[in-house]
Every structure is written in C-alpha cells, then in structure tokens.
Design a protein around this motif. Sequence first.
Motif, short mmCIF file in Angstrom:
data_model
loop_
_atom_site.label_atom_id
_atom_site.label_comp_id
_atom_site.label_asym_id
_atom_site.label_seq_id
_atom_site.Cartn_x
_atom_site.Cartn_y
_atom_site.Cartn_z
N GLY A 60 1.14 5.31 -4.06
CA GLY A 60 1.40 5.53 -2.64
C GLY A 60 2.17 6.81 -2.38
N ALA B 212 0.04 9.86 -2.86
CA ALA B 212 -0.86 10.14 -1.73
C ALA B 212 -0.10 10.86 -0.62
N LEU B 213 1.10 10.34 -0.29
CA LEU B 213 1.90 10.98 0.76
C LEU B 213 2.25 12.42 0.38
N MET C 12 0.60 14.39 -1.56
CA MET C 12 -0.58 15.24 -1.48
C MET C 12 -0.81 15.67 -0.04
#
Lengths: 340, 337
Positions: free
Chosen positions: A169, A172-173, A175
């Motif tokens: 998670g 992803a943030l 990125m």
Amino acid sequence: MNTFDQQKRKRFSLIIGLLFVLIIVMFFVSLSIGVIPISPGEVIQTLLGNGTDQQELVLFDFRLPGIVLALLIGTGLAVSGVILQGVTQNELAEPGILGINTGAGFAVVLFIFFFQNGLGLNSTLSIFAMPFFALVGAMGAALLVYLLAWKKGVNPIRLVLVGIGVNAGFSALLMIFQLKMDPQDFRQVTVWLSGDIWNANWSFVLALLPWMLLLIPLALQKATVMNVLTLGDEVASGLGSSVEKERRYLLVIAVALAGAAVAAGGAIAFLGLVVPHIARKLIGPAHHYIIPISALLGALLLMVADMIGKNLLAPAQIPVGIVVSILSAPYFIYLLMKAK
Amino acid sequence: MLSVINHSPILKSLINLVAIAALGLAIALSVSFGATDISFATVWQAVTQFNPELTTHQIIQELRLPRAFAAALVGAFLAVAGALMQGMTRNPLASPSIMGVTDGAAFAMVVTLVFFPALSNTGMTFASLAGAGVAVVLVFMVGSFSTGGLTPVKLALAGVAIGTLLRSVSSTISLHFQVEKEMGFWLAGSLSGVTWANVQMLTFAGVVGLLIALAISKSVTILSLGEDIATGLGQNNLAIKILGIIAALVLTGTAVSIAGTVGFVGLIVPHITRFIMGTDYRWIIPSSAIFGALLLVLADVTARLVNAPFETPVGAITSLIGVPFFLYLARGSGGGK
C-alpha cells in the motif's frame, strides 16, 4: 555451566575482536579505492594531516562521511532486525518486510515533495528534519501493521503477511507522489529509495549519531528481557515480565532505529534480516551477545556493500540497497526453505 | 468461502450478462472520458461512421478505443491467471503479483528495452513470457525444496524475496542507463500509449491462454478439492498442472508486456468471483475474465481522472484497491492458524 559460560565469553570476545579488525581493514580499503585511488599509506598520512589538498578533499569531504554513515546505518538496521525478530518471535521479521522502511520512505518523499522548493534538499534544517519525518512514517507504518495484525493478540505469521500488505500500500502511494515530481527529483528519489548513502556529508552523520548513541544502549539494556520474550509469551509472563508492555517498548526502539537509518540511507532491505541470523549462528541465542555482534556485522556488511556499489560499475554507482538485496535475497530464500 | 447462490445456473448466467453489460458501459465511459471529454453520441459516430478528418474521431479510433480494449483484456488475463494459480495450488494468496511473476516479466522487459531496443512487439512479448517463466520456476523451486511444502505464508514471502531481487536488478539497469522515469511509469503499470497492434497481440495470446484455461477448468475444480481426491478420480494431475502453468504464464506475460506490473487484480478478482459463483471453475474462469476486465477498465478511468490532466499509474490504483483486500485475507484464511 560455568566453564560453558566462560567458553561462550571467550568465543564472544574472539568474534568481536575479529569483526573489529575486519572493519578497520575494510575501512582503509574503502578509503583508498575509488575513482581517485589513494594508497593506504597515503590515507594514513592524510588522516594525520600530511596529505595533499586534493587527497584531503577526497577523503574528508567525500569518502569518510559516506563510510561513517554506512557504518552507522548498518548498525541501526541490524540491531533493529535483532529486536524485531526477538520480540515477534519470528525469524523472518525485518524492518523492510514489515513495511517500516516503506512507511519511513513515504514520509520522507512527502516531505521532499511538499517542502523541497522552500528549503533546499541539503539545507541543514532539512537534514535534521528528515529523521523526524522518517521516524513519524516508520512509527505510523509499524502502528498500522500492529493494529491490523491484532486479532485477540498478534500472531507472528499474521504480522508478516499484514506487513507485506501495508508495504504494498505504501509503495503504491509512494509511486503516485513520485511520478508527480520532475525527472531530476524522480531520479534522486529512486536512487534514495533503492537504498543509497546519497550526498553523504558530515551533517548527516551528526544527525544520525545521537539516535544510535541513545537507542543502542537502550536495546542492550533490555537484552535479558528479550531473552525471556524469546521463550514465548506464557513462559515470559510466568517469569514475571509484563510481556505486552516490554514488547511495545522494544518495538518503539526498533522502529526508531529503522526510521533513523532509512532517513539517512533510504530503504535498505534484507540487511536487518540476514545479520541477526548470522549472529545467532556465530554465538547462539543470548541477546547480550547477539546485539553487539549484529551491530558490528551490520556495520561491516553495509560498508562493504557500499564499497562494491561505488566501485563495481564505476564511474556509475549502484545504490547500496540494491547491492544488499542482490547479496542477501538468496540467503533469505534459503532461510525460507529451511523454515517450518 | 461459501457461495451466495450455489445451485442456479440461470441466475449465474444472468449475473454474467449483467457484468458484461456493465463492462460495455465501462468501456464507453473509458472512451468518452479523458483530456477532452467526448459525448457518447460522438463516440458512437466514430465507431459506426468513422470520419478521418475529425480530430475527435481520430482520438477515439487511435487512442481511446485500443486503450479501453487493452484494459479489458489485461484485466481479464490477470484475473484468469490468478484463478488458475489459486485453484491449482489451493493457496488463497496465489496470484501473479504476489508470486513475483509480474516482477519477472517486468525484469525481462527492462533488459530487452535497454539492450535490444529494436526488438519487435512479438519479441518483447516472448521476452516477457520468459521472464515470467523464470520467476515461476524460482518460486516453485523454493516451494519444492523447502521443508513442509509451500504454505501460503511461504509463498508470499518467497514471492516478495524474488520480486525484490528482480526489481533491484531492474532498477540497477534503468538507473545505469538513465531511463528510470520511463521505466518507473511502466513498472508501476500503465496503459497509456497502447496501440491496435498491442491489442491484436493481446487478443491472440489471450485466445490461446483462455482456451487452455477453459479446457482444463473442470479438472482444476477437481484439483482444488485436493490432489489425493483428484488422483483417486483418475486425473493426471501433472498434465493439468503443466497446462495450467503454461496458460497462466502466457496470460501474465502478455499482460505485463503491454501494461507493466498491474498488481492485485489476479489476487482479488478470483476471490470475489468464488464468493459469487461458487467453487466450480467452469464458472469461475469465464466470470473472472469478465469481472477482471470490468475492474481494470474502471481502474484505468480512475487513473486518468484522479489527477487530471496527469496520469496516475493504474497499478497504483489497483494496489490501493487490492491492499485492504489482501489484509482481509491475511487476517482470515491466509494467515489464520
């Protein structure tokens, strides 16, 4: 029992001595090799103040801070790994896998993203602020993992799985924010996230040193508690430890160590996992032996990895975290195959 | 996991039809939303009476349509690959991204893009397949050499370790050749710049992979009951597994070669599908394809709208959807003990 203890102590002193010698030897080797080679003799002369201007510049402004930083970061990650493995009774626990590194990384990227223009990345303020942000991120991630893994207590396996999820998670943030930066910043952040002792200078060393000096003695002081905790929750509370309280205290130390290390060196994976294993193989399960050995071993490994990364493809540099991953992921996989 | 509706093929077919209709609508949305919003009427015109002199028609034909179709196909492939993996290994965490398969394919793509930039699209796809294959072999080797077999936790950890290793090498290469931002976007999963040629490639590989998957779906159902039972019923488990792995590799490899590492679709869609459709893989595999397609088309629309006019990698969106689900699984069947 007594002779056994003495033997152990002798073995411990021997290993510590050997590690010290190795660190000193590798210290001089990494000081002397590089784009501008300086022979070990010249290194000593320069350190004593008799070098040329160029040699002084290369040593004092470039190589020495990087090496000292590598030593500190290696120590921090290794001790953090020892504590996490001891406290969670999980041989595969590690700041990287538990999402702590990524949490710290995310906080630092947010910091760079929002404040870089105002502060300048290498201003003294931002160097000293970064460990705090990393710490907040690391604590946040650790708290999240701990809470999400809680289901009438924390099962070690669930902890690792939840850690993997939280890690994904945060990645992803990360990125999403990273791709909003311009290419120059993007490159810098990629390098840093791969685990890099970037822009090493003495301010970083000064920012990191107090954390290590404060936290590692605290960890050592709790070595006996960790020995008891490793026996399992029931035995530990039977022996009079308030298990959950001690565990939280130790977790805070481990997370703070990892957070500070990430702030200075980026997300270096696997080091905190592999070093405690090697230390246990060398000296057995007693934590007042494992912690010092892991500290030195972590420092040594990271210094060597840094040296390899800087020189293997010179003049291009490989981030040290990548070197560590490539060296230790196979060992991790081996451990995984042996684990029940 | 118990199914909501266990015994009604009519209801199941109805759900599939509704999902297909939703997919059609999602594709229409995907085509009409974007940097310039285009009305549905214009979209319809561009498809039925294409006029090459109109820019909007050009945009629809050359950019939006291939992208929407590619999203649908990639989502379908990843979901079916995940369904196959979960069915064959009886492991609730098995999926292309958790097992490091997408990282393997991405690694191969980085290597080819940097060292053999002249390679054709087909060549790229084959390279990606090879990379996916290497990762699968590595993960299964860890499984077969380890004491106590490949438990869900071990599978996840082995996937993480192998994935990290391959990603490390990928970033070394891209940093060394200074292509990290281009690679970064692609590694994070993105559907921008998809062409009709890509869609053709996807369709071709997909037909092969999906046909194999459908052909073995009944055997996968039996396999998912346990290997002993399957052997007892006279099934050749090895042949089924080999076919299943080939299908999963073809599907994952093609998907990654076009869209990068789109995570978690292959993990969550099969679970949702099983929840709705029950335990029969003859239903799970086609429905996974439809639901996966729907999920990725919507995720791609979200990726374009979240931070317009800039694009967010669709892989980041699917991760953000997938992580809570993964955590739910980790707290339940995967990590329960």
